[in-house]
Design a protein around this motif. Structure first.
Motif, PDB file in Angstrom:
ATOM      1  N   UNK A  80      -4.791  12.881 -12.400  1.00 54.90           N
ATOM      2  CA  UNK A  80      -3.656  12.647 -13.290  1.00 54.90           C
ATOM      3  C   UNK A  80      -3.487  11.143 -13.572  1.00 54.90           C
ATOM      4  N   UNK A  81      -3.573  10.337 -12.485  1.00 56.08           N
ATOM      5  CA  UNK A  81      -3.442   8.884 -12.645  1.00 56.08           C
ATOM      6  C   UNK A  81      -4.509   8.348 -13.590  1.00 56.08           C
ATOM      7  N   UNK A  82      -5.743   8.771 -13.345  1.00 54.39           N
ATOM      8  CA  UNK A  82      -6.850   8.250 -14.150  1.00 54.39           C
ATOM      9  C   UNK A  82      -6.719   8.710 -15.606  1.00 54.39           C
ATOM     10  N   UNK A  83      -6.204   9.939 -15.794  1.00 56.48           N
ATOM     11  CA  UNK A  83      -5.997  10.434 -17.162  1.00 56.48           C
ATOM     12  C   UNK A  83      -4.935   9.601 -17.865  1.00 56.48           C
ATOM     13  N   UNK A  84      -4.021   9.021 -17.076  1.00 63.56           N
ATOM     14  CA  UNK A  84      -2.983   8.154 -17.657  1.00 63.56           C
ATOM     15  C   UNK A  84      -3.472   6.714 -17.779  1.00 63.56           C
ATOM     16  N   UNK A  85      -4.770   6.520 -17.511  1.00 59.57           N
ATOM     17  CA  UNK A  85      -5.349   5.188 -17.591  1.00 59.57           C
ATOM     18  C   UNK A  85      -4.777   4.242 -16.540  1.00 59.57           C
ATOM     19  N   UNK A 123       2.710  15.189  -2.480  1.00 56.53           N
ATOM     20  CA  UNK A 123       2.325  14.698  -3.815  1.00 56.53           C
ATOM     21  C   UNK A 123       3.561  14.329  -4.623  1.00 56.53           C
ATOM     22  N   UNK A 124       4.610  15.156  -4.483  1.00 62.41           N
ATOM     23  CA  UNK A 124       5.840  14.905  -5.241  1.00 62.41           C
ATOM     24  C   UNK A 124       6.425  13.544  -4.868  1.00 62.41           C
ATOM     25  N   UNK A 125       6.496  13.256  -3.558  1.00 67.46           N
ATOM     26  CA  UNK A 125       7.029  11.959  -3.134  1.00 67.46           C
ATOM     27  C   UNK A 125       6.110  10.812  -3.556  1.00 67.46           C
ATOM     28  N   UNK A 126       4.817  11.079  -3.566  1.00 63.99           N
ATOM     29  CA  UNK A 126       3.874  10.044  -3.990  1.00 63.99           C
ATOM     30  C   UNK A 126       4.129   9.675  -5.447  1.00 63.99           C
ATOM     31  N   UNK A 127       4.364  10.688  -6.287  1.00 65.68           N
ATOM     32  CA  UNK A 127       4.607  10.413  -7.707  1.00 65.68           C
ATOM     33  C   UNK A 127       5.879   9.604  -7.906  1.00 65.68           C
ATOM     34  N   UNK A 128       6.912   9.951  -7.135  1.00 64.81           N
ATOM     35  CA  UNK A 128       8.172   9.196  -7.223  1.00 64.81           C
ATOM     36  C   UNK A 128       7.924   7.740  -6.801  1.00 64.81           C
ATOM     37  N   UNK A 129       7.204   7.566  -5.680  1.00 64.44           N
ATOM     38  CA  UNK A 129       6.936   6.217  -5.178  1.00 64.44           C
ATOM     39  C   UNK A 129       6.148   5.403  -6.210  1.00 64.44           C
ATOM     40  N   UNK A 130       5.137   6.031  -6.817  1.00 64.25           N
ATOM     41  CA  UNK A 130       4.301   5.324  -7.801  1.00 64.25           C
ATOM     42  C   UNK A 130       5.125   4.887  -9.022  1.00 64.25           C
ATOM     43  N   UNK A 131       6.131   5.695  -9.360  1.00 59.60           N
ATOM     44  CA  UNK A 131       6.987   5.333 -10.492  1.00 59.60           C
ATOM     45  C   UNK A 131       7.978   4.241 -10.137  1.00 59.60           C
ATOM     46  N   UNK A 132       8.211   4.077  -8.836  1.00 62.15           N
ATOM     47  CA  UNK A 132       9.277   3.179  -8.401  1.00 62.15           C
ATOM     48  C   UNK A 132       8.801   1.787  -8.003  1.00 62.15           C
ATOM     49  N   UNK A 133       7.650   1.716  -7.329  1.00 57.57           N
ATOM     50  CA  UNK A 133       7.248   0.421  -6.765  1.00 57.57           C
ATOM     51  C   UNK A 133       5.871  -0.002  -7.265  1.00 57.57           C
ATOM     52  N   UNK A 164       0.838  -1.200   0.000  1.00 57.33           N
ATOM     53  CA  UNK A 164       0.000   0.000   0.000  1.00 57.33           C
ATOM     54  C   UNK A 164       0.872   1.248   0.000  1.00 57.33           C
ATOM     55  N   UNK A 165       0.493   2.241  -0.802  1.00 57.06           N
ATOM     56  CA  UNK A 165       1.140   3.549  -0.705  1.00 57.06           C
ATOM     57  C   UNK A 165       0.220   4.455   0.101  1.00 57.06           C
ATOM     58  N   UNK A 166       0.751   4.955   1.216  1.00 52.99           N
ATOM     59  CA  UNK A 166      -0.020   5.845   2.074  1.00 52.99           C
ATOM     60  C   UNK A 166       0.486   7.273   1.881  1.00 52.99           C
ATOM     61  N   UNK A 167      -0.397   8.150   1.390  1.00 48.22           N
ATOM     62  CA  UNK A 167      -0.016   9.543   1.159  1.00 48.22           C
ATOM     63  C   UNK A 167      -0.743  10.394   2.190  1.00 48.22           C
ATOM     64  N   UNK A 168      -0.010  10.789   3.220  1.00 53.17           N
ATOM     65  CA  UNK A 168      -0.623  11.516   4.351  1.00 53.17           C
ATOM     66  C   UNK A 168       0.464  12.360   5.004  1.00 53.17           C
ATOM     67  N   UNK A 169       0.210  13.674   5.133  1.00 53.49           N
ATOM     68  CA  UNK A 169       1.256  14.551   5.672  1.00 53.49           C
ATOM     69  C   UNK A 169       1.211  14.697   7.185  1.00 53.49           C
ATOM     70  N   UNK A 170       0.135  14.269   7.807  1.00 53.34           N
ATOM     71  CA  UNK A 170       0.073  14.337   9.270  1.00 53.34           C
ATOM     72  C   UNK A 170       0.825  13.127   9.827  1.00 53.34           C
ATOM     73  N   UNK A 171       1.991  13.407  10.417  1.00 54.41           N
ATOM     74  CA  UNK A 171       2.891  12.330  10.821  1.00 54.41           C
ATOM     75  C   UNK A 171       2.256  11.391  11.849  1.00 54.41           C
ATOM     76  N   UNK A 172       1.489  11.996  12.772  1.00 52.88           N
ATOM     77  CA  UNK A 172       0.875  11.189  13.819  1.00 52.88           C
ATOM     78  C   UNK A 172      -0.136  10.199  13.208  1.00 52.88           C
TER      79      UNK A 172
END
Ligand code: CA
Length: 226
Positions: free
Chosen positions: A65-70, A33-43, A3-11
């Motif tokens: 953006x993801x959905x536009x990329x199918x 969002x920037x780190x999420x995009x990197x993660x999505x490209x990597x794993x 799972x990729x969890x994109x959440x900025x609240x550390x707690x």
């Protein structure tokens, strides 16, 4: 399940990560969002949990953006915004589900499993034990290549036994899965279903056995496993 969890609240992110890891998910957490995009490209992820309010933008933009990329990665949106508007916007942007904050991590885990079980989801939608294949979305049961006809209750019994094949399924759990609160259940009703199911499976030459553990429950085993 990764799972990729994109959440900025550390707690919150730590709480969710620990909770999901306890439920046997593998979780990568990012806060932008920037780190999420990197993660999505990597794993290769099976699913993304996406917060909307992020330091570098709106989670919905990433989703669009993801959905536009199918890209059909299942996405569950986390939102603190209690408006119907945001819910609708999220679902319109291609979210598969959403959860309002605050939430219990058990609820999140249950929602994620449901998404993963959808057709094309990572958990798939067919159960297989021996030569039986049970398609949980079309509700079709095949023994080898042959479709077999069994009643709805027998199908319910078979599904529960197949989901836990090799393990005992207690009688009361089977009954609670099969019968609504307002249904009349005779004491021997479950036994009768099991008995008919055994007969059908044996006629169809299924390579499994339903064992009765008196006073405890039932167990389905693959004959090939001895
Ligand atoms: Ca946030």
């Amino acid at each position: 399940m990764r799972i990729l969890l994109v959440e900025d609240n550390l707690k919150l992110s730590t709480y969710v990560r620990r909770g999901l890891e306890n439920e046997d998910f593998t979780v990568d957490g990012v806060g932008t969002l920037a780190d999420a995009e990197v993660a999505l490209d990597t794993a290769p992820y099976d699913l993304m949990v996406l917060d909307l309010g992020l330091p570098d933008g709106d989670g919905l933009d990433l989703l669009k953006k993801l959905r536009a990329q199918d890209n059909h990665l299942p996405v569950l949106v986390l939102t603190a915004r209690d408006g119907v508007d945001d819910r609708v916007k999220g679902l319109n942007a291609g979210a598969d589900d959403y959860l309002l904050k605050p939430f219990a991590v058990e609820e999140l885990a249950a929602r994620l499993r449901a998404l993963l079980r959808r057709p094309d989801g990572a958990l798939g939608n067919s159960l297989k034990v021996g030569n039986i294949v049970f398609d949980t979305s079309s509700r079709e049961v095949r023994v080898g290549q042959n479709l077999i006809k069994i009643s709805r209750k027998e199908m319910g019994v078979l599904e529960q036994l197949m989901r836990r094949s090799g393990k005992v399924v207690p009688k009361d759990i089977l009954e609670s899965k099969l019968y609504g609160f307002d249904e009349e259940v005779s004491p021997n009703s479950l036994e009768a279903h099991i008995s008919r199911l055994r007969k059908r499976l044996s006629q169809a030459e299924a390579s499994v056995t339903i064992h009765t553990l008196r006073g405890v429950g039932y167990l389905l085993s693959d004959n090939a496993d001895g």
